[in-house]
Design an enzyme around this catalytic site. Structure first.
Site, PDB file in Angstrom:
ATOM      1  N   ASN A   9      41.135  33.516  42.667  1.00  0.00           N
ATOM      2  CA  ASN A   9      41.321  33.162  41.241  1.00  0.00           C
ATOM      3  C   ASN A   9      40.905  34.390  40.285  1.00  0.00           C
ATOM      4  O   ASN A   9      39.880  34.693  40.224  1.00  0.00           O
ATOM      5  CB  ASN A   9      40.271  32.166  41.036  1.00  0.00           C
ATOM      6  CG  ASN A   9      40.154  31.569  39.398  1.00  0.00           C
ATOM      7  OD1 ASN A   9      41.199  31.945  38.745  1.00  0.00           O
ATOM      8  ND2 ASN A   9      38.994  30.806  39.014  1.00  0.00           N
ATOM      9  N   LYS A  11      41.248  34.880  37.304  1.00  0.00           N
ATOM     10  CA  LYS A  11      40.593  34.391  35.788  1.00  0.00           C
ATOM     11  C   LYS A  11      41.466  35.392  34.643  1.00  0.00           C
ATOM     12  O   LYS A  11      42.712  35.648  34.743  1.00  0.00           O
ATOM     13  CB  LYS A  11      39.212  34.722  35.832  1.00  0.00           C
ATOM     14  CG  LYS A  11      38.419  33.757  36.897  1.00  0.00           C
ATOM     15  CD  LYS A  11      37.005  33.907  36.806  1.00  0.00           C
ATOM     16  CE  LYS A  11      36.489  32.991  38.128  1.00  0.00           C
ATOM     17  NZ  LYS A  11      34.923  32.853  37.929  1.00  0.00           N
ATOM     18  N   HIS A  94      38.608  23.969  36.620  1.00  0.00           N
ATOM     19  CA  HIS A  94      37.641  24.845  36.779  1.00  0.00           C
ATOM     20  C   HIS A  94      36.358  24.787  35.786  1.00  0.00           C
ATOM     21  O   HIS A  94      36.593  24.261  34.530  1.00  0.00           O
ATOM     22  CB  HIS A  94      38.110  26.410  36.500  1.00  0.00           C
ATOM     23  CG  HIS A  94      37.336  27.255  37.088  1.00  0.00           C
ATOM     24  ND1 HIS A  94      36.425  27.956  36.409  1.00  0.00           N
ATOM     25  CD2 HIS A  94      37.231  28.070  38.207  1.00  0.00           C
ATOM     26  CE1 HIS A  94      35.521  28.872  37.159  1.00  0.00           C
ATOM     27  NE2 HIS A  94      36.026  28.814  38.175  1.00  0.00           N
ATOM     28  N   GLU A  96      34.668  26.968  34.233  1.00  0.00           N
ATOM     29  CA  GLU A  96      34.900  27.608  32.735  1.00  0.00           C
ATOM     30  C   GLU A  96      35.833  27.131  31.586  1.00  0.00           C
ATOM     31  O   GLU A  96      35.653  27.104  30.530  1.00  0.00           O
ATOM     32  CB  GLU A  96      35.426  29.159  33.046  1.00  0.00           C
ATOM     33  CG  GLU A  96      34.330  29.958  33.915  1.00  0.00           C
ATOM     34  CD  GLU A  96      34.835  31.061  34.938  1.00  0.00           C
ATOM     35  OE1 GLU A  96      36.004  31.344  34.714  1.00  0.00           O
ATOM     36  OE2 GLU A  96      33.933  31.394  35.512  1.00  0.00           O
ATOM     37  N   GLU A 166      32.688  24.017  43.539  1.00  0.00           N
ATOM     38  CA  GLU A 166      32.015  25.273  43.002  1.00  0.00           C
ATOM     39  C   GLU A 166      30.984  24.972  42.100  1.00  0.00           C
ATOM     40  O   GLU A 166      30.889  24.674  41.206  1.00  0.00           O
ATOM     41  CB  GLU A 166      33.172  25.942  42.099  1.00  0.00           C
ATOM     42  CG  GLU A 166      34.263  26.193  42.880  1.00  0.00           C
ATOM     43  CD  GLU A 166      35.192  27.433  42.095  1.00  0.00           C
ATOM     44  OE1 GLU A 166      35.418  28.297  42.799  1.00  0.00           O
ATOM     45  OE2 GLU A 166      35.274  27.339  40.974  1.00  0.00           O
ATOM     46  N   GLY A 172      30.066  33.646  39.803  1.00  0.00           N
ATOM     47  CA  GLY A 172      29.927  34.791  39.143  1.00  0.00           C
ATOM     48  C   GLY A 172      28.503  35.269  38.927  1.00  0.00           C
ATOM     49  O   GLY A 172      28.283  36.419  38.301  1.00  0.00           O
ATOM     50  N   SER A 212      30.427  33.104  43.822  1.00  0.00           N
ATOM     51  CA  SER A 212      29.874  34.083  44.561  1.00  0.00           C
ATOM     52  C   SER A 212      30.092  34.139  46.108  1.00  0.00           C
ATOM     53  O   SER A 212      29.315  34.553  47.108  1.00  0.00           O
ATOM     54  CB  SER A 212      28.358  34.100  44.268  1.00  0.00           C
ATOM     55  OG  SER A 212      28.296  34.356  42.926  1.00  0.00           O
TER      56      SER A 212
HETATM   57  P1  PGA Z   1      33.104  34.075  41.840  1.00  0.00           P
HETATM   58  O1  PGA Z   1      34.094  32.942  41.018  1.00  0.00           O
HETATM   59  O2  PGA Z   1      33.805  34.208  43.058  1.00  0.00           O
HETATM   60  O3  PGA Z   1      33.532  35.110  40.940  1.00  0.00           O
HETATM   61  O4  PGA Z   1      31.737  33.437  41.768  1.00  0.00           O
HETATM   62  C1  PGA Z   1      34.441  31.809  41.770  1.00  0.00           C
HETATM   63  C2  PGA Z   1      35.368  30.921  40.985  1.00  0.00           C
HETATM   64  O5  PGA Z   1      34.964  30.837  39.647  1.00  0.00           O
HETATM   65  O6  PGA Z   1      36.396  30.329  41.484  1.00  0.00           O
END
Ligand code: PGA
Length: 249
Positions: A9, A11, A94, A96, A166, A172, A212
């Site tokens: 992903n 982003k 997601h 976000e 998630e 993140g 992460s």
């Molecule tokens: P990350 O993000 O691996 O940077 O924690 C995962 C995601 O948001 O899909």
């Protein structure tokens, strides 16, 4: 046997040129992966990278699509437009998007229906925030997310869904769910699916872990029987890290 998968992903990272360079490197290095590899890119990369990935084992995902079919929705990108690029998947729900763009479970239900109607396979993200984990209500939170956005689907429709658990507190942040926390939640999610759609569909549903997940912890996470792979943010932006995660699956 359900599909094992590692999905990236990106982003809101990578210019078109940077994205093409990364996808080219991945294409050259991923020739015979032991799992389904998907890369999720911003809309503007899709048409170009889809051409680049033709004839390779790597599949392509959008990171979102509109909750409307077409028309006067300036700036939006429809599921039909995504599908027309050749992308096969669409990441939806997601955290976000839920947190920063106010995507409710109702909006997400519409997006899932439009994605499916246009032949896209949703990678649907669910997960609790830190306060919900601390209050030990993560199971209820995730169950409600499933019920409100997906459980209107027929069993046949649901079989096109890939889930990504998630935990928001792990995205993140460098805080990963422990392999035990991931396994517990994945097994719980599978039990909720089994109740709704039956054991066979539950057993066939791919459930990814995200938050992460990196080249150091991937193998330990993937070793759990209900963790079918990962949805990878930060570590998917660096070819060698992403390749190491794929190799761990
Ligand atoms: P990350 O993000 O691996 O940077 O924690 C995962 C995601 O948001 O899909």
């Amino acid at each position: 046997m359900r599909t094992k998968m590692v999905a990236g992903n990106w982003k809101m990272n990578m210019t078109l040129q940077e994205g093409v360079a990364l996808a080219t490197e991945l294409k050259d290095k991923i020739t015979n992966p032991s799992c389904q590899v998907v890369i999720g890119t911003p809309f503007i990369h899709l048409a170009t990278i889809s051409q680049l990935l033709k004839g390779t084992p790597i599949q392509l995902a959008a990171e979102n699509c509109a909750d409307k079919e077409k028309g006067a929705f300036t700036g939006e990108v429809s599921a039909a437009m995504v599908a027309s690029t050749g992308a096969q998947y669409c990441i939806l729900g997601h955290s976000e998007r839920r947190a920063y763009y106010n995507e409710t479970t109702d909006i997400l239900r519409e997006k899932v229906l439009l994605a499916l109607a246009n032949g896209l396979k949703p990678i649907f993200c669910i997960g609790e925030i830190k306060e919900e984990r601390e209050a030990n209500i993560q199971n209820e939170v995730v169950k409600t997310q499933l019920e409100e956005s997906l459980f209107n689907l027929s069993e046949q429709e649901f079989r096109n869904i890939t889930l990504a658990y998630e935990p928001v507190w792990a995205i993140g942040t460098g805080l990963t769910a422990t392999p035990q926390q991931a396994q517990e939640m994945h097994a719980y999610i599978r039990s909720v699916i089994a109740k709704k759609y039956g054991q066979e569909t539950a057993d066939d549903t791919t459930i990814l872990y995200g938050g992460s997940c990196n080249e150091k912890n991937a193998a330990e996470l993937f070793a759990n029987p209900d963790v079918d792979g990962g949805l990878i943010g930060g570590a998917s932006l660096v070819a060698d890290k992403f390749l190491a995660i794929i190799a761990a699956r």
